[in-house]
Design a protein around this motif. Structure first.
Motif, mmCIF file in Angstrom:
data_model
loop_
_atom_site.group_PDB
_atom_site.id
_atom_site.type_symbol
_atom_site.label_atom_id
_atom_site.label_comp_id
_atom_site.label_asym_id
_atom_site.label_seq_id
_atom_site.Cartn_x
_atom_site.Cartn_y
_atom_site.Cartn_z
ATOM 1 N N PHE A 103 0.852 -1.187 0.000
ATOM 2 C CA PHE A 103 0.000 0.000 0.000
ATOM 3 C C PHE A 103 0.888 1.237 0.000
ATOM 4 O O PHE A 103 1.102 1.883 1.018
ATOM 5 N N ARG A 107 0.820 3.848 -5.257
ATOM 6 C CA ARG A 107 -0.457 3.175 -5.499
ATOM 7 C C ARG A 107 -1.619 4.130 -5.263
ATOM 8 O O ARG A 107 -2.598 4.135 -6.018
ATOM 9 N N VAL A 108 -1.537 4.919 -4.217
ATOM 10 C CA VAL A 108 -2.587 5.902 -3.933
ATOM 11 C C VAL A 108 -2.679 6.916 -5.065
ATOM 12 O O VAL A 108 -3.774 7.230 -5.552
ATOM 13 N N LEU A 111 -4.516 6.021 -8.119
ATOM 14 C CA LEU A 111 -5.974 5.967 -7.996
ATOM 15 C C LEU A 111 -6.648 7.290 -8.365
ATOM 16 O O LEU A 111 -7.873 7.341 -8.508
ATOM 17 N N ARG A 114 -9.168 7.319 -11.272
ATOM 18 C CA ARG A 114 -10.344 6.496 -10.974
ATOM 19 C C ARG A 114 -11.236 7.175 -9.938
ATOM 20 O O ARG A 114 -12.469 7.126 -10.042
ATOM 21 N N VAL A 146 -14.064 2.925 -3.909
ATOM 22 C CA VAL A 146 -12.603 2.979 -4.048
ATOM 23 C C VAL A 146 -11.945 1.861 -3.249
ATOM 24 O O VAL A 146 -11.111 1.110 -3.772
ATOM 25 N N ILE A 147 -12.303 1.718 -1.975
ATOM 26 C CA ILE A 147 -11.615 0.721 -1.144
ATOM 27 C C ILE A 147 -11.998 -0.690 -1.549
ATOM 28 O O ILE A 147 -11.161 -1.610 -1.502
ATOM 29 N N GLU A 149 -12.838 -1.685 -4.642
ATOM 30 C CA GLU A 149 -12.095 -1.971 -5.866
ATOM 31 C C GLU A 149 -10.621 -2.223 -5.555
ATOM 32 O O GLU A 149 -9.997 -3.117 -6.128
ATOM 33 N N LEU A 150 -10.082 -1.450 -4.630
ATOM 34 C CA LEU A 150 -8.675 -1.595 -4.253
ATOM 35 C C LEU A 150 -8.399 -2.976 -3.679
ATOM 36 O O LEU A 150 -7.364 -3.590 -3.948
ATOM 37 N N ASP A 203 -5.102 -6.465 -7.361
ATOM 38 C CA ASP A 203 -5.731 -5.747 -6.259
ATOM 39 C C ASP A 203 -4.859 -5.849 -5.017
ATOM 40 O O ASP A 203 -3.977 -6.710 -4.903
ATOM 41 N N LEU A 204 -5.110 -4.956 -4.056
ATOM 42 C CA LEU A 204 -4.264 -4.858 -2.870
ATOM 43 C C LEU A 204 -4.319 -6.125 -2.026
ATOM 44 O O LEU A 204 -3.289 -6.580 -1.511
ATOM 45 N N LEU A 350 -4.926 8.700 1.107
ATOM 46 C CA LEU A 350 -6.089 8.316 0.310
ATOM 47 C C LEU A 350 -7.324 9.091 0.752
ATOM 48 O O LEU A 350 -8.101 9.572 -0.083
#
Length: 394
Positions: A103, A107-108, A111, A114, A146-147, A149-150, A203-204, A350
């Motif tokens: 994380f 990566r943030v 995003l 999106r 968002v979270i 999908e992450l 994905d995370l 984020l």
């Protein structure tokens, strides 16, 4: 014996607006023995309300987050597993090191497009209606999308997940809290197994399953569940409240709203002042005295719980002059909305990115935005600070 202040005696007004109570407490001193109100009635703790004292306590290694050090094991840990907010070094250092491998700030930042796309889509659906509940239409669906999908949570699961997670962080009763954690544990176990079987997918959660430290260390199944829990809960519940509280503060302070509309370079200041003025987390989760200590001259016995008041500290006039004034031009450096020390919120970048995107895009596309009635009820308990609904029109 220190005098015990029963917060339940302040009634429902304390839930709606705790700031006058915290002001009175600060005037009496920075640390108090309190009895919590519903739904945690009859539980006693030390409450730190001064900014300087809160900042020091948040970084004090003598205040343990791991309650097992004093012989206590809580419901969430029993059902979910050990997670960052309930761990101390060296375990916390190990867990945080593993998650920060996956994380990352990069990566943030990736995003950003999106997040803008989701915001645009939500507003395209909301704005033609002329009025809406901001929580349901924007403040909730943006961060949960968002979270999820992450982490790779299927879209069809998100509505049910929202109901369960809200009950976990702002329980209406002990029974409902227990049921929520049972359901969360079952769901997260299944989700992790699904992501494991699916193989690498970007994905995370998939990355966390496969993340390996230089010495070969990896997260255990229980640690993965705890990590998924804290990311999903902290990754959306707090941001829902940050967006909602920010819009509410602006709409109830028209001079500040006008200043922001006239100069969008003040947007970062608006988000930071929201965090200070009405942050999404009212109090940090409990800490426990691993040894006898003093906070501002107040003796704390070994094993006693300590609650650090983020909301109270961020309205301390000793740190922020005229603290009850919402001011976008204020120097907010040093606010404690995301904590301090080794437990500083991992998801702060984020949350800031989502709040800036949501508020800027909303104001740009709804120039006539105003309140459409009073906000809904404030969340129960003393952890989260936010309303269940915010009616707006434009």
């Amino acid at each position: 014996m220190a005098r015990v202040i029963d917060l339940g005696e302040f009634g429902d007004g304390f839930r709606r607006d705790p700031h006058p109570v915290y002001t009175r407490l600060r005037e009496l001193g920075p640390v108090h023995r309190v009895r919590l109100g519903a739904p945690d009635a009859h539980q006693e703790t030390w409450l730190v309300v001064g900014h300087e004292e809160a900042r020091a306590a948040l970084a004090d290694p003598r205040l343990a987050k791991d309650a097992e050090k004093i012989g206590i094991r809580f419901l969430d840990e029993e059902l979910i597993g050990k997670y960052l907010l309930a761990a101390d070094p060296p375990q916390h250092t190990r867990l945080r090191g593993l998650i920060t491998r996956a994380f990352t700030m990069r990566r943030v930042e990736e995003l950003r497009p999106r997040i803008q796309e989701i915001t645009d889509s939500l507003l395209a659906e909301m704005l033609p209606r002329g009025r809406a509940d901001l929580v349901e239409s924007l403040a909730y669906p943006l961060p949960i999308t968002v979270i999820c999908e992450l982490l790779g949570v299927p879209e069809m699961d998100r509505a049910e997940f929202r109901k369960i997670s809200t009950e976990a962080v702002a329980p209406t009763s002990a029974d409902s809290e227990y049921d929520a954690f049972v359901k969360l544990a079952e769901y997260l176990t299944e989700l992790i197994e699904d992501r494991r079987c699916a193989g690498p997918s970007g994905d995370l959660l998939s990355d966390l399953i496969r993340t390996t430290a230089e010495d070969g260390d990896r997260l255990s199944p229980q640690e993965l569940r705890g990590m998924a829990f804290i990311l999903l809960i902290a990754g959306h519940e707090t941001t829902v409240n940050l967006i909602t509280n920010g819009v509410h503060a602006l709409l109830t302070h028209p001079d500040q709203l006008a200043a922001l509309r006239a100069d969008m370079s003040l947007l970062d200041g608006a988000v930071e002042e929201t965090l200070r003025f009405e942050g999404p987390v009212e109090n940090a989760t409990f800490r426990y005295a691993a040894e006898p200590l003093e906070i501002a001259g107040t003796p704390i016995a070994q094993g006693e719980p300590v609650m650090i008041g983020l909301t109270a500290a961020d309205r301390d006039p000793a740190r922020f002059p005229d603290p009850d004034r919402f001011d976008l031009h204020r120097d907010t450096r040093g606010h404690l909305a995301f904590g301090h020390g080794i437990h500083y919120c991992l998801g702060a970048p984020l949350a800031r990115l989502e709040a800036r995107t949501a508020i800027r895009t909303l104001l740009e596309r709804a120039p006539g935005l105003t309140l459409d009635g009073p906000p809904g009820e404030w969340l129960p308990g003393m952890l989260m600070r936010g309303v269940r609904s915010l009616p707006v029109r434009w």
